[in-house]
Scaffold this motif. Sequence first.
Motif, PDB file in Angstrom:
ATOM      1  N   ALA A  96       0.838  -1.188   0.000  1.00 46.12           N
ATOM      2  CA  ALA A  96       0.000   0.000   0.000  1.00 46.12           C
ATOM      3  C   ALA A  96       0.876   1.242   0.000  1.00 46.12           C
ATOM      4  N   ALA A  97       0.301   2.333  -0.505  1.00 49.06           N
ATOM      5  CA  ALA A  97       1.041   3.589  -0.631  1.00 49.06           C
ATOM      6  C   ALA A  97       0.191   4.753  -0.138  1.00 49.06           C
ATOM      7  N   GLU A  98       0.852   5.672   0.555  1.00 50.20           N
ATOM      8  CA  GLU A  98       0.191   6.879   1.028  1.00 50.20           C
ATOM      9  C   GLU A  98       1.075   8.080   0.725  1.00 50.20           C
ATOM     10  N   ILE A  99       0.476   9.126   0.149  1.00 50.30           N
ATOM     11  CA  ILE A  99       1.226  10.353  -0.112  1.00 50.30           C
ATOM     12  C   ILE A  99       1.431  11.084   1.206  1.00 50.30           C
ATOM     13  N   ARG A 100       2.680  11.401   1.496  1.00 53.12           N
ATOM     14  CA  ARG A 100       3.000  12.166   2.695  1.00 53.12           C
ATOM     15  C   ARG A 100       4.024  13.223   2.345  1.00 53.12           C
ATOM     16  N   THR A 101       4.008  14.323   3.074  1.00 54.27           N
ATOM     17  CA  THR A 101       5.007  15.366   2.852  1.00 54.27           C
ATOM     18  C   THR A 101       6.285  15.094   3.648  1.00 54.27           C
ATOM     19  N   SER A 102       6.137  14.449   4.790  1.00 54.08           N
ATOM     20  CA  SER A 102       7.306  14.172   5.628  1.00 54.08           C
ATOM     21  C   SER A 102       8.155  13.064   5.022  1.00 54.08           C
ATOM     22  N   MET A 103       9.457  13.225   5.062  1.00 50.65           N
ATOM     23  CA  MET A 103      10.372  12.207   4.535  1.00 50.65           C
ATOM     24  C   MET A 103      10.582  11.068   5.523  1.00 50.65           C
ATOM     25  N   VAL A 104      10.214  11.262   6.781  1.00 50.57           N
ATOM     26  CA  VAL A 104      10.494  10.245   7.797  1.00 50.57           C
ATOM     27  C   VAL A 104       9.228   9.627   8.395  1.00 50.57           C
ATOM     28  N   ALA A 105       8.072  10.135   8.018  1.00 49.99           N
ATOM     29  CA  ALA A 105       6.828   9.600   8.583  1.00 49.99           C
ATOM     30  C   ALA A 105       6.592   8.169   8.121  1.00 49.99           C
ATOM     31  N   ILE A 106       5.932   7.401   8.962  1.00 50.18           N
ATOM     32  CA  ILE A 106       5.523   6.044   8.635  1.00 50.18           C
ATOM     33  C   ILE A 106       4.043   5.909   8.980  1.00 50.18           C
ATOM     34  N   ARG A 107       3.427   4.773   8.588  1.00 48.26           N
ATOM     35  CA  ARG A 107       1.990   4.626   8.803  1.00 48.26           C
ATOM     36  C   ARG A 107       1.659   3.156   8.993  1.00 48.26           C
ATOM     37  N   SER A 108       0.998   2.837  10.085  1.00 51.61           N
ATOM     38  CA  SER A 108       0.655   1.440  10.351  1.00 51.61           C
ATOM     39  C   SER A 108      -0.845   1.152  10.291  1.00 51.61           C
ATOM     40  N   THR A 109      -1.646   2.180  10.003  1.00 48.34           N
ATOM     41  CA  THR A 109      -3.094   1.987   9.946  1.00 48.34           C
ATOM     42  C   THR A 109      -3.560   1.916   8.500  1.00 48.34           C
ATOM     43  N   ALA A 110      -4.283   0.855   8.182  1.00 45.77           N
ATOM     44  CA  ALA A 110      -4.648   0.587   6.800  1.00 45.77           C
ATOM     45  C   ALA A 110      -5.521   1.674   6.192  1.00 45.77           C
ATOM     46  N   TRP A 111      -6.404   2.237   6.980  1.00 41.52           N
ATOM     47  CA  TRP A 111      -7.382   3.141   6.396  1.00 41.52           C
ATOM     48  C   TRP A 111      -6.760   4.441   5.899  1.00 41.52           C
ATOM     49  N   ASN A 112      -5.531   4.749   6.315  1.00 41.73           N
ATOM     50  CA  ASN A 112      -4.850   5.965   5.864  1.00 41.73           C
ATOM     51  C   ASN A 112      -4.258   5.829   4.464  1.00 41.73           C
ATOM     52  N   TYR A 113      -4.053   4.608   4.029  1.00 38.82           N
ATOM     53  CA  TYR A 113      -3.380   4.415   2.753  1.00 38.82           C
ATOM     54  C   TYR A 113      -4.294   4.729   1.578  1.00 38.82           C
ATOM     55  N   ASP A 114      -3.704   5.320   0.556  1.00 39.57           N
ATOM     56  CA  ASP A 114      -4.469   5.789  -0.594  1.00 39.57           C
ATOM     57  C   ASP A 114      -4.582   4.746  -1.701  1.00 39.57           C
ATOM     58  N   TYR A 115      -3.556   3.922  -1.843  1.00 38.14           N
ATOM     59  CA  TYR A 115      -3.496   2.982  -2.961  1.00 38.14           C
ATOM     60  C   TYR A 115      -3.078   1.604  -2.463  1.00 38.14           C
ATOM     61  N   TRP A 116      -3.621   0.584  -3.134  1.00 39.59           N
ATOM     62  CA  TRP A 116      -3.351  -0.796  -2.741  1.00 39.59           C
ATOM     63  C   TRP A 116      -3.015  -1.630  -3.967  1.00 39.59           C
ATOM     64  N   GLY A 117      -2.102  -2.578  -3.776  1.00 40.98           N
ATOM     65  CA  GLY A 117      -1.826  -3.567  -4.799  1.00 40.98           C
ATOM     66  C   GLY A 117      -2.831  -4.699  -4.720  1.00 40.98           C
ATOM     67  N   GLN A 118      -2.679  -5.662  -5.630  1.00 34.73           N
ATOM     68  CA  GLN A 118      -3.667  -6.723  -5.747  1.00 34.73           C
ATOM     69  C   GLN A 118      -3.441  -7.876  -4.793  1.00 34.73           C
ATOM     70  N   GLY A 119      -2.306  -7.954  -4.155  1.00 35.59           N
ATOM     71  CA  GLY A 119      -2.021  -9.015  -3.203  1.00 35.59           C
ATOM     72  C   GLY A 119      -1.273 -10.171  -3.824  1.00 35.59           C
ATOM     73  N   THR A 120      -0.448 -10.803  -2.993  1.00 32.86           N
ATOM     74  CA  THR A 120       0.272 -12.001  -3.408  1.00 32.86           C
ATOM     75  C   THR A 120       0.191 -13.011  -2.274  1.00 32.86           C
ATOM     76  N   LEU A 121      -0.094 -14.267  -2.611  1.00 35.18           N
ATOM     77  CA  LEU A 121      -0.369 -15.285  -1.598  1.00 35.18           C
ATOM     78  C   LEU A 121       0.925 -15.916  -1.111  1.00 35.18           C
TER      79      LEU A 121
END
Length: 126
Positions: A96-121
């Motif tokens: 998943a990918a989320e646009i952020r302005t901070s170069m060091v920020a991280i994100r562990s909550t799914a609902w904040n992410y803007d884009y998702w891949g299709q998944g791999t099993l």
Amino acid sequence: VQLQASGGGLVQAGGSLRLSCAASGRTFSDYVMGWFRQAPGSEREFVATISRSGDNSHYADSVKGRFTISRDNAKNIVYLQMNSLKPEDTAVYYCAAEIRTSMVAIRSTAWNYDYWGQGTLVTVSS
């Protein structure tokens, strides 16, 4: 941005796999990246996240010390190296990918992410 995850497969317990997530579209380094997973009958859960610069990362307790997230901004790819795999790691893994302005920020909550891949099993046999 479009995300394409790959690298999943069947592995025995104790083995290793490396997942890749290739991004296309907008500048890859604009995004905080994350890996999540969803096992059958379970909710999607956080696995790992990495900042835009790659200097900051964070892991779920269940994978800490076994998994490593990294990114190559020149190649537009984020990786998840998974070692010492356990049967309970069996799941569909999503990047998943989320646009952020901070170069060091991280994100562990799914609902904040803007884009998702299709998944791999990933299937880990005992």
